[in-house]
Design an enzyme around this catalytic site. Structure first.
Site, PDB file in Angstrom:
ATOM      1  N   ASP A  75     -61.227  41.822  11.871  1.00 54.52           N
ATOM      2  CA  ASP A  75     -60.346  41.392  10.787  1.00 54.52           C
ATOM      3  C   ASP A  75     -61.232  41.148   9.559  1.00 54.52           C
ATOM      4  O   ASP A  75     -61.579  42.092   8.856  1.00 54.52           O
ATOM      5  CB  ASP A  75     -59.622  40.133  11.280  1.00 54.52           C
ATOM      6  CG  ASP A  75     -58.549  39.640  10.332  1.00 54.52           C
ATOM      7  OD1 ASP A  75     -58.290  40.308   9.328  1.00 54.52           O
ATOM      8  OD2 ASP A  75     -57.959  38.575  10.595  1.00 54.52           O
ATOM      9  N   ASP A 128     -62.279  43.527  20.558  1.00 54.47           N
ATOM     10  CA  ASP A 128     -60.858  43.882  20.476  1.00 54.47           C
ATOM     11  C   ASP A 128     -60.431  44.279  19.071  1.00 54.47           C
ATOM     12  O   ASP A 128     -59.825  45.320  18.856  1.00 54.47           O
ATOM     13  CB  ASP A 128     -59.985  42.724  20.996  1.00 54.47           C
ATOM     14  CG  ASP A 128     -60.329  41.378  20.352  1.00 54.47           C
ATOM     15  OD1 ASP A 128     -61.211  41.329  19.468  1.00 54.47           O
ATOM     16  OD2 ASP A 128     -59.713  40.363  20.743  1.00 54.47           O
ATOM     17  N   ASP A 187     -54.377  37.379  21.769  1.00 47.06           N
ATOM     18  CA  ASP A 187     -53.492  36.250  22.038  1.00 47.06           C
ATOM     19  C   ASP A 187     -52.993  35.576  20.764  1.00 47.06           C
ATOM     20  O   ASP A 187     -53.547  35.746  19.693  1.00 47.06           O
ATOM     21  CB  ASP A 187     -54.238  35.191  22.855  1.00 47.06           C
ATOM     22  CG  ASP A 187     -55.257  34.433  22.005  1.00 47.06           C
ATOM     23  OD1 ASP A 187     -56.122  35.099  21.399  1.00 47.06           O
ATOM     24  OD2 ASP A 187     -55.162  33.194  21.915  1.00 47.06           O
ATOM     25  N   LYS A 213     -58.735  46.203  11.022  1.00 47.53           N
ATOM     26  CA  LYS A 213     -57.934  45.833   9.836  1.00 47.53           C
ATOM     27  C   LYS A 213     -58.855  45.955   8.627  1.00 47.53           C
ATOM     28  O   LYS A 213     -59.371  44.935   8.134  1.00 47.53           O
ATOM     29  CB  LYS A 213     -57.446  44.385   9.958  1.00 47.53           C
ATOM     30  CG  LYS A 213     -56.423  44.126  11.019  1.00 47.53           C
ATOM     31  CD  LYS A 213     -56.066  42.631  11.025  1.00 47.53           C
ATOM     32  CE  LYS A 213     -54.951  42.322  11.978  1.00 47.53           C
ATOM     33  NZ  LYS A 213     -54.716  40.860  12.076  1.00 47.53           N
ATOM     34  N   VAL A 260     -51.309  40.648  15.339  1.00 50.96           N
ATOM     35  CA  VAL A 260     -50.907  41.384  16.532  1.00 50.96           C
ATOM     36  C   VAL A 260     -51.344  40.674  17.807  1.00 50.96           C
ATOM     37  O   VAL A 260     -52.339  39.947  17.821  1.00 50.96           O
ATOM     38  CB  VAL A 260     -51.442  42.837  16.516  1.00 50.96           C
ATOM     39  CG1 VAL A 260     -50.714  43.659  15.471  1.00 50.96           C
ATOM     40  CG2 VAL A 260     -52.946  42.878  16.270  1.00 50.96           C
ATOM     41  N   GLY A 280     -60.761  38.468  24.344  1.00 51.18           N
ATOM     42  CA  GLY A 280     -59.910  39.502  23.758  1.00 51.18           C
ATOM     43  C   GLY A 280     -60.206  40.915  24.219  1.00 51.18           C
ATOM     44  O   GLY A 280     -59.302  41.736  24.367  1.00 51.18           O
TER      45      GLY A 280
END
Ligand code: IMP
Ligand code: MG
Length: 192
Positions: free
Chosen positions: A112, A109, A168, A140, A162, A48
């Protein structure tokens, strides 16, 4: 802007390539100031973060009196289904350099629930680097399950799944130059 990527999946741009570039430049200036003229080992998390590392490292090279950077990579994956981060992180590829006594910056990247970065941070911290910091392009914050230290943050993402700029969905969409919200036909959005 709405773009139809396949017959039943839609993407909606969240951050343009210019917005990403501006965020990366700002992060590079912050990092360059903190590590001025020191040696910095950047550890990128594949797959990522490949574009983040690529653009951030080159932005750092352009800042006067910035750090002298070297690059290394790790690859991890989560067990469980493909869109929900299970928290059980598996190491697919370890870093190839010793980090003991070095200034290390983990580049990821997106954060979360935080479990992936917590795992990587814990693993690298146990190897006794001189210092260990984290840089993430996307955050996030409202979805966090564990409190993981973020030293440099690019952009706060809306609560949506996203893709693009390295991110991905089932290995697709990574190569988009922008970041977009992925909308699936029936379920609305992938669980994440
Ligand atoms: P965490 O363990 O929940 O913090 O998840 C981190 C990892 O999950 C990231 O490195 C990504 O690979 C993946 N991930 C989390 N959110 C998204 C998203 O919105 N799109 C694509 N991948 C994501
Ligand atoms: Mg990742």
């Amino acid at each position: 802007m709405r773009t139809r990527e396949s017959a039943d999946e839609k993407i909606e741009v969240v951050f343009t390539a210019d917005q990403i570039a501006a965020a990366i430049d700002r992060m590079a200036r912050e990092i360059a100031r903190d590590y001025a003229q020191r040696s910095l080992l950047i550890v990128g998390i594949l797959k990522g973060a490949m574009f983040v590392v690529s653009d951030l490292a080159r932005a750092l090279a352009g800042v006067q009196n910035g750090p002298v950077c070297t690059l290394d990579f790790m690859a991890v994956s989560s067990y469980g289904n493909q869109t929900r981060s299970s928290g059980e992180v598996r190491l697919l590829k370890d870093a190839s350099e010793s980090i003991e006594g070095r200034d290390v910056l983990i580049v990821e990247d997106i954060v979360d629930n935080g479990l992936t970065l917590e795992y990587i941070h814990g693993l690298l911290a146990s190897r006794k680097p001189r210092s260990l910091r984290t840089a993430v392009l996307l955050d996030k914050p409202y979805r966090r399950l564990v409190d993981v230290p973020l030293d440099y943050v690019g952009l706060i993402v809306p609560d949506a799944f996203v893709v693009g700029y390295g991110l991905d969905y089932q290995e697709r969409y990574r190569t988009l130059p922008f970041i977009a919200n992925l909308i699936l036909p029936d379920s609305g959005e992938p669980a994440h």
